[in-house]
Design a protein around this motif. Structure first.
Motif, PDB file in Angstrom:
ATOM      1  N   ASP A   1       0.912  -1.143   0.106  1.00  0.00           N
ATOM      2  CA  ASP A   1       0.059   0.009   0.190  1.00  0.00           C
ATOM      3  C   ASP A   1       0.738   1.421   0.078  1.00  0.00           C
ATOM      4  O   ASP A   1       0.790   2.870  -0.148  1.00  0.00           O
ATOM      5  CB  ASP A   1      -0.861  -0.348   1.336  1.00  0.00           C
ATOM      6  N   ARG A   2       1.438   1.364   0.845  1.00  0.00           N
ATOM      7  CA  ARG A   2       2.567   2.107   0.746  1.00  0.00           C
ATOM      8  C   ARG A   2       3.053   2.409  -0.857  1.00  0.00           C
ATOM      9  O   ARG A   2       3.596   4.156  -0.967  1.00  0.00           O
ATOM     10  CB  ARG A   2       3.892   2.240   1.900  1.00  0.00           C
ATOM     11  N   VAL A   3       3.686   1.478  -1.053  1.00  0.00           N
ATOM     12  CA  VAL A   3       4.501   1.865  -2.615  1.00  0.00           C
ATOM     13  C   VAL A   3       3.397   2.322  -2.906  1.00  0.00           C
ATOM     14  O   VAL A   3       3.828   3.426  -4.258  1.00  0.00           O
ATOM     15  CB  VAL A   3       5.090   1.165  -3.131  1.00  0.00           C
ATOM     16  N   ILE A   4       2.027   1.634  -4.012  1.00  0.00           N
ATOM     17  CA  ILE A   4       1.416   2.162  -4.451  1.00  0.00           C
ATOM     18  C   ILE A   4       0.597   3.247  -4.283  1.00  0.00           C
ATOM     19  O   ILE A   4       0.694   4.538  -5.187  1.00  0.00           O
ATOM     20  CB  ILE A   4       0.089   1.238  -4.465  1.00  0.00           C
ATOM     21  N   THR A   5       0.534   3.609  -3.019  1.00  0.00           N
ATOM     22  CA  THR A   5       0.321   5.043  -2.431  1.00  0.00           C
ATOM     23  C   THR A   5       1.421   6.863  -3.310  1.00  0.00           C
ATOM     24  O   THR A   5       0.867   7.502  -3.868  1.00  0.00           O
ATOM     25  CB  THR A   5       0.486   5.195  -1.276  1.00  0.00           C
ATOM     26  N   ILE A   6       2.650   5.732  -3.079  1.00  0.00           N
ATOM     27  CA  ILE A   6       4.120   6.771  -3.013  1.00  0.00           C
ATOM     28  C   ILE A   6       3.687   7.228  -4.835  1.00  0.00           C
ATOM     29  O   ILE A   6       4.145   8.337  -5.663  1.00  0.00           O
ATOM     30  CB  ILE A   6       5.282   6.346  -2.936  1.00  0.00           C
TER      31      ILE A   6
ATOM     32  N   SER B   1      -1.685  10.809 -15.662  1.00  0.00           N
ATOM     33  CA  SER B   1      -2.510   9.656 -14.596  1.00  0.00           C
ATOM     34  C   SER B   1      -3.508   8.621 -15.593  1.00  0.00           C
ATOM     35  O   SER B   1      -3.466   7.277 -15.051  1.00  0.00           O
ATOM     36  CB  SER B   1      -3.267  10.603 -13.764  1.00  0.00           C
ATOM     37  N   SER B   2      -3.911   9.381 -16.747  1.00  0.00           N
ATOM     38  CA  SER B   2      -5.092   8.354 -17.956  1.00  0.00           C
ATOM     39  C   SER B   2      -3.840   6.985 -17.965  1.00  0.00           C
ATOM     40  O   SER B   2      -4.273   5.971 -18.443  1.00  0.00           O
ATOM     41  CB  SER B   2      -5.550   9.215 -19.189  1.00  0.00           C
ATOM     42  N   ASN B   3      -2.721   7.852 -18.595  1.00  0.00           N
ATOM     43  CA  ASN B   3      -1.981   6.477 -18.982  1.00  0.00           C
ATOM     44  C   ASN B   3      -0.881   5.617 -18.070  1.00  0.00           C
ATOM     45  O   ASN B   3      -0.215   4.962 -18.509  1.00  0.00           O
ATOM     46  CB  ASN B   3      -0.531   6.996 -19.676  1.00  0.00           C
ATOM     47  N   LEU B   4      -1.175   5.802 -16.864  1.00  0.00           N
ATOM     48  CA  LEU B   4      -0.068   5.130 -15.927  1.00  0.00           C
ATOM     49  C   LEU B   4      -1.625   4.568 -14.521  1.00  0.00           C
ATOM     50  O   LEU B   4      -2.040   4.870 -14.732  1.00  0.00           O
ATOM     51  CB  LEU B   4       0.888   6.364 -14.858  1.00  0.00           C
ATOM     52  N   SER B   5      -0.829   3.043 -14.360  1.00  0.00           N
ATOM     53  CA  SER B   5      -1.118   2.353 -13.708  1.00  0.00           C
ATOM     54  C   SER B   5      -0.742   1.434 -12.418  1.00  0.00           C
ATOM     55  O   SER B   5       0.559   0.334 -13.206  1.00  0.00           O
ATOM     56  CB  SER B   5      -1.823   0.922 -14.354  1.00  0.00           C
ATOM     57  N   ILE B   6      -0.507   1.389 -11.262  1.00  0.00           N
ATOM     58  CA  ILE B   6       0.001   0.467 -10.877  1.00  0.00           C
ATOM     59  C   ILE B   6      -1.116  -0.107 -10.014  1.00  0.00           C
ATOM     60  O   ILE B   6      -1.818   0.202  -9.024  1.00  0.00           O
ATOM     61  CB  ILE B   6       1.207   2.125  -9.412  1.00  0.00           C
ATOM     62  N   VAL B   7      -0.503  -1.577 -10.167  1.00  0.00           N
ATOM     63  CA  VAL B   7      -2.356  -2.583  -9.778  1.00  0.00           C
ATOM     64  C   VAL B   7      -0.936  -3.845  -8.757  1.00  0.00           C
ATOM     65  O   VAL B   7       0.365  -3.420  -8.948  1.00  0.00           O
ATOM     66  CB  VAL B   7      -2.639  -3.665 -10.517  1.00  0.00           C
ATOM     67  N   HIS B   8      -1.479  -4.355  -7.653  1.00  0.00           N
ATOM     68  CA  HIS B   8      -0.722  -5.725  -7.065  1.00  0.00           C
ATOM     69  C   HIS B   8      -1.259  -6.428  -7.381  1.00  0.00           C
ATOM     70  O   HIS B   8      -2.600  -6.920  -7.458  1.00  0.00           O
ATOM     71  CB  HIS B   8      -1.311  -5.215  -5.549  1.00  0.00           C
TER      72      HIS B   8
ATOM     73  N   GLU C   1      -1.761 -10.590  -7.984  1.00  0.00           N
ATOM     74  CA  GLU C   1      -2.245 -11.926  -7.565  1.00  0.00           C
ATOM     75  C   GLU C   1      -0.627 -12.060  -6.704  1.00  0.00           C
ATOM     76  O   GLU C   1      -0.719 -13.299  -5.228  1.00  0.00           O
ATOM     77  CB  GLU C   1      -2.885 -12.913  -8.540  1.00  0.00           C
ATOM     78  N   ARG C   2       0.398 -12.296  -7.157  1.00  0.00           N
ATOM     79  CA  ARG C   2       1.595 -12.882  -6.717  1.00  0.00           C
ATOM     80  C   ARG C   2       2.308 -11.741  -5.139  1.00  0.00           C
ATOM     81  O   ARG C   2       3.690 -12.055  -5.268  1.00  0.00           O
ATOM     82  CB  ARG C   2       2.620 -13.357  -7.886  1.00  0.00           C
ATOM     83  N   ASP C   3       1.629 -11.119  -5.034  1.00  0.00           N
ATOM     84  CA  ASP C   3       2.053 -10.184  -3.922  1.00  0.00           C
ATOM     85  C   ASP C   3       3.242  -9.043  -5.028  1.00  0.00           C
ATOM     86  O   ASP C   3       4.047  -8.675  -3.971  1.00  0.00           O
ATOM     87  CB  ASP C   3       3.004 -10.348  -3.064  1.00  0.00           C
ATOM     88  N   ALA C   4       2.896  -9.143  -6.112  1.00  0.00           N
ATOM     89  CA  ALA C   4       4.363  -7.887  -6.746  1.00  0.00           C
ATOM     90  C   ALA C   4       3.732  -6.947  -7.328  1.00  0.00           C
ATOM     91  O   ALA C   4       2.407  -6.578  -6.986  1.00  0.00           O
ATOM     92  CB  ALA C   4       4.899  -8.648  -7.427  1.00  0.00           C
ATOM     93  N   ILE C   5       4.463  -5.334  -6.881  1.00  0.00           N
ATOM     94  CA  ILE C   5       3.909  -4.569  -8.081  1.00  0.00           C
ATOM     95  C   ILE C   5       4.227  -4.364  -9.814  1.00  0.00           C
ATOM     96  O   ILE C   5       5.408  -4.369  -9.636  1.00  0.00           O
ATOM     97  CB  ILE C   5       4.119  -3.479  -6.941  1.00  0.00           C
ATOM     98  N   GLU C   6       3.016  -3.940 -10.468  1.00  0.00           N
ATOM     99  CA  GLU C   6       3.173  -3.698 -11.760  1.00  0.00           C
ATOM    100  C   GLU C   6       2.524  -2.497 -11.852  1.00  0.00           C
ATOM    101  O   GLU C   6       1.724  -2.306 -11.973  1.00  0.00           O
ATOM    102  CB  GLU C   6       1.857  -4.936 -12.418  1.00  0.00           C
ATOM    103  N   LEU C   7       3.669  -1.869 -12.968  1.00  0.00           N
ATOM    104  CA  LEU C   7       3.794  -0.727 -13.804  1.00  0.00           C
ATOM    105  C   LEU C   7       4.037  -0.231 -14.516  1.00  0.00           C
ATOM    106  O   LEU C   7       4.829  -0.890 -14.556  1.00  0.00           O
ATOM    107  CB  LEU C   7       5.256   0.434 -12.509  1.00  0.00           C
ATOM    108  N   THR C   8       2.852   0.074 -15.093  1.00  0.00           N
ATOM    109  CA  THR C   8       2.773   0.064 -16.316  1.00  0.00           C
ATOM    110  C   THR C   8       2.227   2.237 -16.625  1.00  0.00           C
ATOM    111  O   THR C   8       1.459   2.327 -16.259  1.00  0.00           O
ATOM    112  CB  THR C   8       1.431  -0.424 -16.810  1.00  0.00           C
TER     113      THR C   8
END
Length: 360
Positions: A84-89, A128-135, A137-144
Motif C-alpha cells: 500500500d505504501r509503494v502504490i500510494t507513493i 495519470s490516465s496512462n499510468l497504472s500501478i496495481v498489486h 496476485e503474486r504480491d508484486a507491483i506491476e507499474l504500467t
C-alpha cells in the motif's frame, strides 16, 4: 382500435424498403470509421514488475537485538503495508511532477508552457490516465505506462520505479540517521567503559601482584609445598631453618616483601576474576557494537534499494491499442442498429399519422 404490434420478423420488409438508406448509412460509417481508425496513433504499453522490501531490514534500528542480523539482509516485502505504501507513493503528485519535468511531457502532450492551471491539469490528467500501478496476485507491483512512443513508455516506467524507490528511502532516512547516532553513542560508551575497566584490571594486577590466575596459583602451590617440605627436613637435620622460615613467610605474607605471595593472591583472586570477566564481556560487546555501527553506517551511505526489481520495463514490440478492426466493426454494427431503429420509428410514425391508410 387495438394498437399494432411489431416483431423482429416484421422488420424484414421494413429494412428491405429502406435498404438503400441502411446500406448508405452503413457504408458511410465504415468509411468514416476506417479513416478515424487509421488516423489514431498506435499506443504502446511497457510494464515494470518489482517487489517492495521490508524497510526495517534495511534500517539499523534494533539496538538491543545483538544476536540477530541487523540490517545486513534485505527481506522481500509482500506485506500489505509495504504494498500500500509503494502504490500510494507511485500515485502521488510529487512523484508525477518529477517524472513529468524529467521527460518534458508538457511538450510531448502539446499542453503549452508549464505554470498555468490549464496546462498543469491537462498534463497531470494525461499522465495519470496512462499510468497504472496495481498489486498482482503474486504480491508484486506491476507499474504500467502507455504512450505512443514505445521508447518513452519504457523510460517513464523505469523512472517511476526509481522515483518510488527514492521517496520510499527518504521516508526512513531521517530515522536511520538518528539510529546511526545512537549506534555511535553506544559504541563510544562501550569503548570508554572498556578502557576504564582495562586500566582497573591492570592496576589490580599490580596491586595484588597477580598476572595470571591459573599459572600463578600453580606456581605458589608448588613453591609452598617445596619450601615447607625443605623446612621440615631442615628442622629434622639441623639445616638452615631460619632462611627457610623467611622464604615461607615471603611466600605467604604480603608484608614480607615478596611481590608474589599467597596473601595477596587470595585477596586479589575474587577482584581479578571480576575485573577479567568484566573486561572480557565489554570487549565482546565492543567488537559487536563496532561491527553494528559500521554496518549501519554502510547501510545509510550505500543507499540500499527499498525495492527488488523483478523485471524492468522494455520497449513494446507490438502496439497495445487501438484495435482498428474492432473500431470499424463496432461502428458498422452500431450504425446498422441505429438505422434500423430509426426506420422502424419512422414507419411507426407514418402508420399512426392521421389519415394514414390502415389495413382492414
Amino acid at each position: 382500435m387495438s394498437a399494432p404490434s411489431f416483431s423482429l420478423v416484421g422488420l424484414g420488409p421494413i429494412i428491405n424498403r429502406w435498404k438503400y438508406f441502411v446500406a448508405g448509412a452503413v457504408a458511410l460509417a465504415a468509411v468514416v470509421s476506417v479513416v478515424v481508425a487509421l488516423l489514431l496513433p498506435n499506443q504502446y504499453r511497457s510494464t515494470a514488475v518489482f517487489i517492495p522490501t521490508n524497510p526495517q531490514t534495511a534500517d539499523p534500528d534494533r539496538l538491543l537485538d545483538q544476536d540477530k542480523e541487523m540490517g545486513t539482509r534485505l527481506e522481500l516485502g509482500g506485506r500489505a503495508e509495504d504494498l500500500d505504501r509503494v502504490i500510494t507513493i507511485g500515485e502521488s503528485q510529487p512523484v508525477a511532477d518529477v517524472v513529468i519535468k524529467k521527460f518534458d511531457l508538457y511538450k510531448h502532450y502539446h499542453a503549452g508552457a508549464p505554470g498555468t492551471d490549464a496546462a498543469d491539469n491537462y498534463v497531470l490528467s494525461e499522465f495519470s490516465s496512462n499510468l497504472s500501478i496495481v498489486h498482482n496476485e503474486r504480491d508484486a507491483i506491476e507499474l504500467t505506462f502507455i504512450d505512443k512512443d514505445k521508447q518513452l513508455a519504457a523510460a517513464v516506467a523505469n523512472a517511476m520505479v526509481r522515483a518510488i524507490d527514492s521517496v520510499n528511502q527518504q521516508l526512513t532516512l531521517e530515522n536511520r540517521r538518528t539510529v546511526l547516532a545512537l549506534y555511535r553513542q553506544r559504541y563510544e560508551y562501550l569503548s570508554t567503559s572498556f578502557e576504564r575497566s582495562r586500566r582497573e584490571l591492570v592496576g589490580a594486577r599490580r596491586r595484588y601482584g597477580i598476572f595470571g590466575l591459573e599459572m600463578q596459583g600453580r606456581y605458589l602451590a608448588k613453591q609452598l609445598i617445596e619450601t615447607e617440605a625443605a623446612l621440615r627436613k631442615a628442622e629434622a637435620s639441623g639445616g638452615d631453618v631460619a632462611g627457610l622460615k623467611r622464604s615461607l613467610r615471603g611466600l605467604t605474607r604480603a608484608d614480607a616483601g615478596n611481590l608474589i605471595n599467597l596473601e595477596s593472591y587470595v585477596a586479589g583472586t575474587d577482584s581479578l576474576a571480576m575485573f577479567t570477566t568484566r573486561v572480557t564481556d565489554l570487549q565482546t560487546r565492543l567488537i559487536a557494537a563496532r561491527s553494528a555501527y559500521e554496518t549501519a553506517e554502510l547501510s545509510i551511505k550505500g543507499r540500499l534499494s527499498s525495492v527488488y526489481l523483478v523485471q524492468k520495463a522494455y520497449p513494446a514490440t507490438k502496439k497495445f491499442k487501438p484495435v482498428r478492426s474492432l473500431i470499424v466493426l463496432g461502428s458498422v454494427l452500431l450504425t446498422f442498429a441505429l438505422s434500423v431503429v430509426f426506420i422502424a420509428l419512422l414507419e411507426l410514425y407514418r402508420y399512426n399519422r392521421p389519415g394514414a391508410m390502415r389495413p382492414a
